[in-house]
Design a protein around this motif. Structure first.
Motif, PDB file in Angstrom:
ATOM      1  N   TYR A   1       0.807  -1.220   0.000  1.00 26.11           N
ATOM      2  CA  TYR A   1       0.000   0.000   0.000  1.00 26.11           C
ATOM      3  C   TYR A   1       0.841   1.272   0.000  1.00 26.11           C
ATOM      4  CZ  TYR A   1      -4.851  -1.592   0.345  1.00 26.11           C
ATOM      5  OH  TYR A   1      -6.089  -2.112   0.068  1.00 26.11           O
ATOM      6  N   PRO A   2       1.723   1.480   0.983  1.00 23.09           N
ATOM      7  CA  PRO A   2       2.461   2.748   1.004  1.00 23.09           C
ATOM      8  C   PRO A   2       3.400   2.922  -0.186  1.00 23.09           C
ATOM      9  CG  PRO A   2       3.304   1.248   2.684  1.00 23.09           C
ATOM     10  CD  PRO A   2       2.046   0.642   2.161  1.00 23.09           C
ATOM     11  N   GLU A   3       4.000   1.820  -0.661  1.00 24.14           N
ATOM     12  CA  GLU A   3       4.923   1.933  -1.785  1.00 24.14           C
ATOM     13  C   GLU A   3       4.179   2.331  -3.058  1.00 24.14           C
ATOM     14  OE1 GLU A   3       8.804   1.713  -3.560  1.00 24.14           O
ATOM     15  OE2 GLU A   3       8.025   1.946  -1.520  1.00 24.14           O
TER      16      GLU A   3
ATOM     17  N   GLU B   1       1.217   3.871  -3.218  1.00 20.95           N
ATOM     18  CA  GLU B   1       0.656   5.211  -3.052  1.00 20.95           C
ATOM     19  C   GLU B   1       1.735   6.286  -3.156  1.00 20.95           C
ATOM     20  OE1 GLU B   1      -1.363   4.910   0.662  1.00 20.95           O
ATOM     21  OE2 GLU B   1      -3.069   3.787  -0.189  1.00 20.95           O
ATOM     22  N   ARG B   2       2.948   5.937  -2.783  1.00 14.34           N
ATOM     23  CA  ARG B   2       4.055   6.900  -2.879  1.00 14.34           C
ATOM     24  C   ARG B   2       4.304   7.321  -4.321  1.00 14.34           C
ATOM     25  NH1 ARG B   2       9.885   6.839  -2.646  1.00 14.34           N
ATOM     26  NH2 ARG B   2       9.972   4.584  -2.906  1.00 14.34           N
ATOM     27  N   PHE B   3       3.987   6.428  -5.258  1.00 16.87           N
ATOM     28  CA  PHE B   3       4.178   6.732  -6.680  1.00 16.87           C
ATOM     29  C   PHE B   3       2.867   7.087  -7.372  1.00 16.87           C
ATOM     30  CE2 PHE B   3       7.899   4.197  -5.587  1.00 16.87           C
ATOM     31  CZ  PHE B   3       8.917   4.940  -6.158  1.00 16.87           C
ATOM     32  N   GLY B   4       1.832   7.320  -6.578  1.00 13.75           N
ATOM     33  CA  GLY B   4       0.575   7.799  -7.144  1.00 13.75           C
ATOM     34  C   GLY B   4      -0.347   6.735  -7.686  1.00 13.75           C
ATOM     35  N   TYR B   5      -0.150   5.491  -7.308  1.00 11.43           N
ATOM     36  CA  TYR B   5      -1.003   4.412  -7.782  1.00 11.43           C
ATOM     37  C   TYR B   5      -2.060   4.054  -6.742  1.00 11.43           C
ATOM     38  CZ  TYR B   5       2.033   3.417 -11.769  1.00 11.43           C
ATOM     39  OH  TYR B   5       2.741   3.506 -12.930  1.00 11.43           O
ATOM     40  N   GLU B   6      -3.251   3.756  -7.202  1.00 12.63           N
ATOM     41  CA  GLU B   6      -4.305   3.232  -6.342  1.00 12.63           C
ATOM     42  C   GLU B   6      -4.162   1.711  -6.282  1.00 12.63           C
ATOM     43  OE1 GLU B   6      -6.594   4.762  -4.558  1.00 12.63           O
ATOM     44  OE2 GLU B   6      -5.960   6.775  -5.180  1.00 12.63           O
TER      45      GLU B   6
ATOM     46  N   GLU C   1       8.153  -3.795  -1.836  1.00 15.97           N
ATOM     47  CA  GLU C   1       8.731  -2.686  -2.586  1.00 15.97           C
ATOM     48  C   GLU C   1       9.254  -3.141  -3.935  1.00 15.97           C
ATOM     49  OE1 GLU C   1      11.684  -1.123   0.024  1.00 15.97           O
ATOM     50  OE2 GLU C   1      10.245  -0.058   1.296  1.00 15.97           O
TER      51      GLU C   1
ATOM     52  N   ARG D   1       7.920  -1.949  -7.678  1.00 13.49           N
ATOM     53  CA  ARG D   1       8.874  -1.390  -8.658  1.00 13.49           C
ATOM     54  C   ARG D   1       8.856  -2.179  -9.957  1.00 13.49           C
ATOM     55  NH1 ARG D   1      12.962   1.851  -6.412  1.00 13.49           N
ATOM     56  NH2 ARG D   1      12.036   3.021  -4.683  1.00 13.49           N
TER      57      ARG D   1
END
Length: 293
Positions: free
Chosen positions: A22-24, A26-31, A237, A241
């Protein structure tokens, strides 16, 4: 981006992976959308539900799918398999070096003087084939081939509970208890601990128990679980990626990230009864108080 954890039941390494994804993402703007396989709902149905929501990529956690199925899925949408190799499939994969983790666990037990070490198989669960193969190899390497015993099981508490009932029952019929149990994962190890304790078998005085994953479950018992740590956050992570990179560069060949596991020695493993051999701890960590859930 969507992903499908087919064995999501609120416990074990799956939960830890989800908390990392989740946080990884969302950090790149993905739902992130979640779809799970469950009783009466197949993995294929869970995947189709995500694709129906037009997910751009899939991160599949602990899939039971065969390589040919992952290959077909990967040709439809960028796919990352977490916890299971995607050999010969058009999909990326992220997993730990299962064999190395088992070798560390087995080395620890042998140094503690254990010879009668049984392994509870994880069935079709992620990493099960590699862990079973590594267990057999380690037993041969330590000259314990005659003591090899693999008990059919699964990556569930129920599987561990059943084995934890089986072994004391065999003892009551005059068969010796194993001195150590290498469980397929932490959930299975927890089941073993519960059943052995209820049967009056003291861990680790009578039987040592080792799990695999170092999930949040390993801290929930009064005695900390010795287990093999998989870095769930790093796996999550890497998976995110891989998915992002494949969205940008679909022509990339399939990639595989293999992460190093690490044995974490806590309170459920100790010397075989009567032994004086000291263990060389690969990594030790004190037992922690159970988290507030």
């Amino acid at each position: 981006m969507g992903w499908n954890p087919p064995l999501l039941r609120g416990g074990g390494c799956q939960k830890d992976l989800i908390q990392g994804i989740y946080p990884e993402a969302e950090r790149f703007g993905y739902e992130v959308l979640l779809s799970a396989a469950a009783e009466g709902r197949s993995e294929a149905q869970a995947v189709e539900a995500l694709l129906g929501h037009r997910c751009e990529a899939l991160i599949v956690l602990g899939s039971d799918a065969e390589a040919v199925d992952l290959d077909g899925l990967g040709r439809r949408v960028p796919t990352v398999s977490v916890g299971r190799r995607a050999a010969r499939a058009c999909a990326d994969s992220v997993h730990s070096a299962e064999g190395e983790g088992v070798r560390q666990a087995m080395g620890h037990l042998v140094q503690l003087g254990h010879r009668r070490i049984v392994h509870i198989d994880g069935g079709r669960g992620p990493g099960s084939t590699e862990r079973r193969r590594a267990y057999r190899s380690a037993m041969r390497r330590h000259g314990l081939e005659s003591e090899v015993r693999v008990i059919p099981g699964a990556h569930t508490e129920r599987s561990g509970i059943e084995t934890g009932l089986l072994l004391p029952g065999e003892r009551d019929r005059g068969l010796p208890l194993p001195t150590a149990v290498l469980a397929g994962n932490d959930r299975c190890a927890m089941g073993v601990l519960m059943s052995l304790t209820r049967a009056g078998v003291e861990v680790p005085r009578d039987v040592s128990v080792v799990g695999y994953d170092d999930s949040h479950l390993s801290h929930l018992m009064p005695i900390g679980l010795t287990t093999v740590r998989q870095d769930a956050v790093l796996m999550a992570e890497r998976a995110v990626r891989f998915a992002m990179e494949r969205l940008e560069h679909p022509e990339l060949p399939p990639r595989e990230a293999v992460l190093d596991p690490k044995l974490v020695v806590r309170g459920t493993s100790g010397p075989v009864p009567g032994a004086t051999t000291a263990a060389r701890h690969v990594f030790t960590e004190p037992s922690r108080s159970p988290p507030v859930l």
